[in-house]
Design a protein around this motif. Structure first.
Motif, PDB file in Angstrom:
ATOM      1  N   GLY A  81       0.787  -1.048   0.116  1.00  0.00           N
ATOM      2  CA  GLY A  81      -0.049   0.112   0.172  1.00  0.00           C
ATOM      3  C   GLY A  81       0.715   1.254   0.012  1.00  0.00           C
ATOM      4  O   GLY A  81       0.347   2.269   0.151  1.00  0.00           O
ATOM      5  N   THR A  82       2.074   1.094  -0.066  1.00  0.00           N
ATOM      6  CA  THR A  82       3.047   2.385  -0.258  1.00  0.00           C
ATOM      7  C   THR A  82       3.660   2.442  -1.525  1.00  0.00           C
ATOM      8  O   THR A  82       3.981   1.287  -1.989  1.00  0.00           O
ATOM      9  CB  THR A  82       4.149   2.283   0.887  1.00  0.00           C
ATOM     10  OG1 THR A  82       4.944   1.117   0.677  1.00  0.00           O
ATOM     11  CG2 THR A  82       3.312   2.407   2.215  1.00  0.00           C
ATOM     12  N   PRO A  83       3.922   3.335  -2.072  1.00  0.00           N
ATOM     13  CA  PRO A  83       4.774   3.667  -3.324  1.00  0.00           C
ATOM     14  C   PRO A  83       6.068   2.929  -3.364  1.00  0.00           C
ATOM     15  O   PRO A  83       6.468   2.472  -4.495  1.00  0.00           O
ATOM     16  CB  PRO A  83       4.812   5.082  -3.639  1.00  0.00           C
ATOM     17  CG  PRO A  83       3.725   5.702  -2.802  1.00  0.00           C
ATOM     18  CD  PRO A  83       3.586   4.971  -1.639  1.00  0.00           C
ATOM     19  N   GLU A 148       5.406   7.350   3.237  1.00  0.00           N
ATOM     20  CA  GLU A 148       5.620   5.993   3.129  1.00  0.00           C
ATOM     21  C   GLU A 148       5.041   5.465   4.453  1.00  0.00           C
ATOM     22  O   GLU A 148       4.272   4.523   4.357  1.00  0.00           O
ATOM     23  CB  GLU A 148       7.088   5.624   2.940  1.00  0.00           C
ATOM     24  CG  GLU A 148       7.554   5.846   1.654  1.00  0.00           C
ATOM     25  CD  GLU A 148       6.956   4.897   0.477  1.00  0.00           C
ATOM     26  OE1 GLU A 148       7.408   3.755   0.681  1.00  0.00           O
ATOM     27  OE2 GLU A 148       6.317   5.269  -0.227  1.00  0.00           O
ATOM     28  N   TRP A 149       5.127   6.221   5.752  1.00  0.00           N
ATOM     29  CA  TRP A 149       4.638   5.616   6.726  1.00  0.00           C
ATOM     30  C   TRP A 149       3.162   5.728   6.881  1.00  0.00           C
ATOM     31  O   TRP A 149       2.524   4.914   7.174  1.00  0.00           O
ATOM     32  CB  TRP A 149       5.382   6.366   7.794  1.00  0.00           C
ATOM     33  CG  TRP A 149       4.747   6.060   9.073  1.00  0.00           C
ATOM     34  CD1 TRP A 149       3.667   7.075   9.858  1.00  0.00           C
ATOM     35  CD2 TRP A 149       4.583   5.059  10.107  1.00  0.00           C
ATOM     36  NE1 TRP A 149       3.534   6.356  11.193  1.00  0.00           N
ATOM     37  CE2 TRP A 149       4.116   5.166  11.063  1.00  0.00           C
ATOM     38  CE3 TRP A 149       5.325   3.795  10.050  1.00  0.00           C
ATOM     39  CZ2 TRP A 149       3.754   4.202  12.260  1.00  0.00           C
ATOM     40  CZ3 TRP A 149       5.104   2.701  10.813  1.00  0.00           C
ATOM     41  CH2 TRP A 149       4.581   2.898  12.137  1.00  0.00           C
ATOM     42  N   THR A 150       2.634   6.931   6.481  1.00  0.00           N
ATOM     43  CA  THR A 150       1.059   7.299   6.807  1.00  0.00           C
ATOM     44  C   THR A 150       0.377   6.515   5.725  1.00  0.00           C
ATOM     45  O   THR A 150      -1.176   6.105   6.088  1.00  0.00           O
ATOM     46  CB  THR A 150       0.967   8.758   6.569  1.00  0.00           C
ATOM     47  OG1 THR A 150       1.385   9.284   5.312  1.00  0.00           O
ATOM     48  CG2 THR A 150       1.466   9.476   7.762  1.00  0.00           C
ATOM     49  N   ARG A 151       0.931   6.031   4.632  1.00  0.00           N
ATOM     50  CA  ARG A 151       0.107   5.327   3.578  1.00  0.00           C
ATOM     51  C   ARG A 151      -0.238   4.115   4.180  1.00  0.00           C
ATOM     52  O   ARG A 151      -1.118   3.315   3.736  1.00  0.00           O
ATOM     53  CB  ARG A 151       0.873   5.180   2.203  1.00  0.00           C
ATOM     54  CG  ARG A 151       1.059   6.692   1.443  1.00  0.00           C
ATOM     55  CD  ARG A 151      -0.302   6.895   0.640  1.00  0.00           C
ATOM     56  NE  ARG A 151      -0.560   6.011  -0.521  1.00  0.00           N
ATOM     57  CZ  ARG A 151       0.159   6.348  -1.702  1.00  0.00           C
ATOM     58  NH1 ARG A 151       0.697   7.484  -1.938  1.00  0.00           N
ATOM     59  NH2 ARG A 151      -0.344   5.435  -2.847  1.00  0.00           N
ATOM     60  N   ALA A 250       8.107  -2.478  -5.241  1.00  0.00           N
ATOM     61  CA  ALA A 250       8.556  -1.156  -5.792  1.00  0.00           C
ATOM     62  C   ALA A 250       9.758  -1.566  -6.776  1.00  0.00           C
ATOM     63  O   ALA A 250       9.947  -0.885  -7.839  1.00  0.00           O
ATOM     64  CB  ALA A 250       9.103  -0.074  -4.803  1.00  0.00           C
ATOM     65  N   HIS A 251      10.628  -2.405  -6.532  1.00  0.00           N
ATOM     66  CA  HIS A 251      11.778  -2.729  -7.310  1.00  0.00           C
ATOM     67  C   HIS A 251      11.469  -3.550  -8.468  1.00  0.00           C
ATOM     68  O   HIS A 251      11.618  -3.117  -9.640  1.00  0.00           O
ATOM     69  CB  HIS A 251      13.141  -3.666  -6.517  1.00  0.00           C
ATOM     70  CG  HIS A 251      14.037  -4.084  -7.368  1.00  0.00           C
ATOM     71  ND1 HIS A 251      14.161  -5.150  -8.264  1.00  0.00           N
ATOM     72  CD2 HIS A 251      15.287  -3.424  -7.569  1.00  0.00           C
ATOM     73  CE1 HIS A 251      15.084  -5.161  -8.887  1.00  0.00           C
ATOM     74  NE2 HIS A 251      15.844  -4.249  -8.502  1.00  0.00           N
ATOM     75  N   ALA A 252      10.326  -4.307  -8.269  1.00  0.00           N
ATOM     76  CA  ALA A 252       9.735  -5.024  -9.489  1.00  0.00           C
ATOM     77  C   ALA A 252       9.232  -4.085 -10.393  1.00  0.00           C
ATOM     78  O   ALA A 252       9.076  -4.429 -11.522  1.00  0.00           O
ATOM     79  CB  ALA A 252       8.626  -6.040  -9.025  1.00  0.00           C
TER      80      ALA A 252
END
Length: 402
Positions: A81-83, A148-151, A250-252
């Motif tokens: 759920g985070t970018p 990133e934390w709040t997402r 994210a890496h993928a």
């Protein structure tokens, strides 16, 4: 007009001390910061921004997601759920415009370049300026972490962060880990630099040195977290017990080198439903990239002199080869791994006052969700960036004032 290297180094030394880095830092890392800045035109900076935004638009398309997740490791199917944090988009500036060479999900150097940018401000001539306000750069980096934390965690307060890498004190960019720790602590977040082996799982949480870890700033290069030493992180991440950034998905989505074969493919982008502007931007910016297969290996070998070969999950130029430097032995070894063949795009050059000839340069855009946060250059000699060239290293990017 040049910025005097002596003035730049004096300002940098002052900034290093102000940020609490040890005085031996510049001695132990003599080639981390270049002696000169790199100048990039406003027009080229605009093109870099357009590419960063276009990549972000394509990554959101269902057809793109399906294609890249088909060759990604299984853990990438999990969406936390985070970018996934800040990206580093690396470019070569050519006579035809910028060319996107690769994308990285744990790009080193953001705070180091913010530091050198702040130092440079005191010795810049009036006719040039940094493209972004370097005094605000570290706040942008901090805001990325908070987003990133709040997402994933909502309004729950972020209390602690672990900055994680293998044997962190032995890493070349360990000074940046110290800058991150200082930044977090300064803003009320407990921060610990640690090796994965120092993490333990108890009562539904990760712990380090007797403290619960809310978030991991992940500097590991084991992108899918497959190593046995990373199993504790992997399980806690998949259970949603800890926020990890950057994370395997994210890496993928961004950094697997095979993705460039899609990002620069006009026919694929049309079929995927990208807008005309996005298609034109990426088709012109991404060098032709081909997945290496058993069927096309002979053909790629025959025209290797015009190609650059990179491992799909590579980082830091490791196991990457210019085709004209390849030996048959290395070529045969490459056959057992996933590789791409990328059209060779020669870097631009930065002329110096030294006797060793010009430096090669590339430009890195640090971006989050398609928006640039800061720009930096790397100066080097040889096949790839390596922080071993005297006078080379990270260099600030300057452009025309106004």
């Amino acid at each position: 007009m040049a910025v005097a290297p002596e003035a730049m180094h004096e300002a940098l030394a002052s900034a290093v001390g102000a940020h609490g880095l040890p005085g031996t830092f510049t001695d132990s890392h003599p080639n981390l910061f270049a002696a000169l800045p790199v100048y990039v035109s406003r027009e080229h900076l605009t093109e870099l921004d357009r590419v960063a935004a276009a990549v972000q638009e394509v990554v959101a398309l269902p057809d793109y997601l399906a294609a890249v997740l088909a060759w990604a490791p299984e853990i990438a199917q999990y969406d936390p759920g985070t970018p996934g944090g800040m990206l580093g988009l690396d470019f070569h500036i050519t006579p035809e415009g910028p060319r996107l060479i690769e994308i990285n999900t744990n790009p080193g150097g953001a705070l180091l370049n913010a530091l050198v940018g702040q130092a440079l401000h005191s010795c810049m001539p009036d006719i040039v300026t940094a493209p972004t306000d370097m005094a605000e750069a570290e706040q942008h980096v901090l805001q990325v972490m908070r987003q990133e934390w709040t997402r994933q965690a909502g309004n729950r307060p972020l209390v602690s962060i672990a900055i994680v890498d293998e044997a962190p004190a032995a890493q070349y960019l360990y000074p940046e880990f110290l800058l991150f720790r200082e930044l977090f602590i300064r803003h009320g977040i407990d921060a610990t630099i640690c090796d994965p082996a120092e993490l333990e799982h108890r009562h539904g949480h990760l712990w380090v040195h007797g403290k619960v870890v809310d978030m991991i700033y992940n500097r590991l290069t084991d992108f899918p977290l497959t190593a046995p030493a990373h199993e504790t992180i992997r399980k806690s991440y998949l259970a949603g017990e800890v926020v990890v950034t950057p994370h395997p998905r994210a890496h993928a989505l961004y950094a697997d080198k095979r993705n460039l074969a899609l990002l620069g493919n006009r026919e694929f982008l049309i079929h995927a439903g990208a807008t005309t502007d996005v298609i034109d931007t990426l088709a012109s910016a991404v060098p032709t990239t081909t997945l290496m297969t058993a069927e096309n290996r002979d053909e790629l070998w025959s025209r290797r002199r015009g190609l650059f070969f990179k491992p799909a999950a590579g980082f830091g130029s490791k196991a990457s080869y210019r085709g004209d430097k390849l030996t048959r032995r290395v070529w045969e070894d490459m056959g057992g791994s996933a590789y791409i063949a990328q059209e060779l795009v020669r870097p631009s050059e930065r002329h110096t006052r030294g006797d060793n000839g010009p430096m090669k340069s590339d430009i890195r855009v640090y971006a989050y969700q398609g928006l640039p946060l800061l720009y930096a250059a790397r100066l080097y000699q040889g096949q790839t960036t390596n922080f071993r060239t005297p006078g080379g290293g990270f260099a600030p990017v300057l452009t025309s004032a106004g």
